[in-house]
Motif scaffolding. Structure first.
Motif, PDB file in Angstrom:
ATOM      1  N   TYR A  39       0.810  -1.211   0.000  1.00 28.06           N
ATOM      2  CA  TYR A  39       0.000   0.000   0.000  1.00 28.06           C
ATOM      3  C   TYR A  39       0.849   1.269   0.000  1.00 28.06           C
ATOM      4  O   TYR A  39       0.467   2.277  -0.577  1.00 28.06           O
ATOM      5  N   PHE A  40       2.018   1.220   0.644  1.00 25.98           N
ATOM      6  CA  PHE A  40       2.843   2.427   0.689  1.00 25.98           C
ATOM      7  C   PHE A  40       3.331   2.824  -0.702  1.00 25.98           C
ATOM      8  O   PHE A  40       3.594   3.982  -0.963  1.00 25.98           O
ATOM      9  N   MET A  41       3.457   1.875  -1.617  1.00 24.47           N
ATOM     10  CA  MET A  41       3.881   2.202  -2.980  1.00 24.47           C
ATOM     11  C   MET A  41       2.815   3.013  -3.708  1.00 24.47           C
ATOM     12  O   MET A  41       3.132   3.844  -4.554  1.00 24.47           O
ATOM     13  N   PHE A  96       8.691   6.342  -2.653  1.00 22.00           N
ATOM     14  CA  PHE A  96       9.066   5.461  -1.545  1.00 22.00           C
ATOM     15  C   PHE A  96      10.523   5.014  -1.603  1.00 22.00           C
ATOM     16  O   PHE A  96      11.142   4.785  -0.573  1.00 22.00           O
ATOM     17  N   LEU A  97      11.097   4.898  -2.787  1.00 22.76           N
ATOM     18  CA  LEU A  97      12.492   4.453  -2.901  1.00 22.76           C
ATOM     19  C   LEU A  97      13.463   5.403  -2.209  1.00 22.76           C
ATOM     20  O   LEU A  97      14.564   5.003  -1.835  1.00 22.76           O
ATOM     21  N   PHE A  98      13.048   6.643  -2.024  1.00 26.71           N
ATOM     22  CA  PHE A  98      13.910   7.641  -1.416  1.00 26.71           C
ATOM     23  C   PHE A  98      13.619   7.850   0.076  1.00 26.71           C
ATOM     24  O   PHE A  98      14.128   8.790   0.674  1.00 26.71           O
ATOM     25  N   ARG A  99      12.824   6.979   0.653  1.00 24.63           N
ATOM     26  CA  ARG A  99      12.436   7.115   2.063  1.00 24.63           C
ATOM     27  C   ARG A  99      13.139   6.043   2.906  1.00 24.63           C
ATOM     28  O   ARG A  99      13.218   4.882   2.524  1.00 24.63           O
ATOM     29  N   ASN A 100      13.596   6.454   4.069  1.00 25.87           N
ATOM     30  CA  ASN A 100      14.265   5.510   4.985  1.00 25.87           C
ATOM     31  C   ASN A 100      13.338   4.387   5.425  1.00 25.87           C
ATOM     32  O   ASN A 100      13.764   3.247   5.562  1.00 25.87           O
ATOM     33  N   TYR A 101      12.067   4.724   5.679  1.00 25.37           N
ATOM     34  CA  TYR A 101      11.148   3.698   6.179  1.00 25.37           C
ATOM     35  C   TYR A 101      11.043   2.525   5.216  1.00 25.37           C
ATOM     36  O   TYR A 101      10.895   1.384   5.634  1.00 25.37           O
ATOM     37  N   PHE A 102      11.117   2.792   3.920  1.00 27.12           N
ATOM     38  CA  PHE A 102      11.039   1.713   2.943  1.00 27.12           C
ATOM     39  C   PHE A 102      12.211   0.757   3.106  1.00 27.12           C
ATOM     40  O   PHE A 102      12.030  -0.456   3.197  1.00 27.12           O
ATOM     41  N   TRP A 103      13.408   1.292   3.164  1.00 27.50           N
ATOM     42  CA  TRP A 103      14.596   0.443   3.243  1.00 27.50           C
ATOM     43  C   TRP A 103      14.673  -0.279   4.586  1.00 27.50           C
ATOM     44  O   TRP A 103      15.023  -1.454   4.645  1.00 27.50           O
ATOM     45  N   GLU A 104      14.323   0.418   5.666  1.00 32.28           N
ATOM     46  CA  GLU A 104      14.387  -0.194   6.987  1.00 32.28           C
ATOM     47  C   GLU A 104      13.319  -1.261   7.178  1.00 32.28           C
ATOM     48  O   GLU A 104      13.587  -2.336   7.701  1.00 32.28           O
ATOM     49  N   ARG A 105      12.118  -0.973   6.762  1.00 26.70           N
ATOM     50  CA  ARG A 105      10.999  -1.899   6.974  1.00 26.70           C
ATOM     51  C   ARG A 105      11.024  -3.067   5.987  1.00 26.70           C
ATOM     52  O   ARG A 105      10.593  -4.162   6.320  1.00 26.70           O
TER      53      ARG A 105
END
Length: 180
Positions: free
Chosen positions: A141-143, A149-158
């Motif tokens: 859903y976040f996509m 989203f590729l530039f957000r920390n939450y994406f990479w961390e989660r």
């Protein structure tokens, strides 16, 4: 949940594979794609065409990098599974716990496997169905909500860098204690 009601527990390796089954099918596809694209890249080197060399190498690189991303995603989902299983074990089925894993098909699958191993499969499936989640909702859903989203920390961390979670209970031992 009382450990006397605990269903038979699979080996952690079985749970690991069940949690990431969609990811591991895609892993096989990325391995096959990488093998195919590498062959095409090598053949294009013989033709001395910069366009084809660049195209096939780009395709190979895309598939090859995804092999590692899928492995990291599977490992992260297993951390979600362990946390969800502990939470369901302590609190029973709770919609607030299920909501923590609603964001993507893989996260939901981690929660579903955890709930199923504790005897709550029907509850979690009914809950997700009541929220309007369909079997074909694969795209996280976040996509949809955040195209950057590729530039957000939450994406990479989660998605790929979930912290190691040590389970608080040994479910197989608890089940065996019940059998004695």
């Amino acid at each position: 949940m009382n450990f006397l009601e605990l269903p038979s527990q699979p080996h952690p390796a079985v749970s690991y594979l069940r949690v990431g089954r969609l990811l591991y099918w895609s892993l096989i596809l990325f391995l096959l794609e990488s093998w195919f694209y590498w062959g095409q890249f090598q053949a294009s080197l013989q033709q001395f065409s910069l366009f084809w060399v660049a195209l096939w190498f780009s395709c190979f690189l895309f598939s090859f990098v995804h092999i590692f991303l899928v492995i990291m995603d599977g490992w992260s989902r297993f951390q979600n599974y362990k946390r969800a299983k502990d939470l369901f074990f302590v609190h029973g089925f709770n919609s607030r716990i299920a909501d923590m894993y609603v964001g993507s098909k893989c996260q939901r699958n981690a929660a579903i496997v955890a709930a199923e191993e504790l005897g709550y499969k029907d509850e979690i499936l009914n809950y997700y169905q009541s929220r309007g989640i369909k079997w074909f909702h694969y795209l996280p859903y976040f996509m949809i909500h955040d195209p950057l989203f590729l530039f957000r920390n939450y994406f990479w961390e989660r998605t790929f860098l979930e912290k190691v979670y040590e389970p608080k209970f040994d479910y197989r031992s608890l089940h065996l204690e019940r059998a004695i």
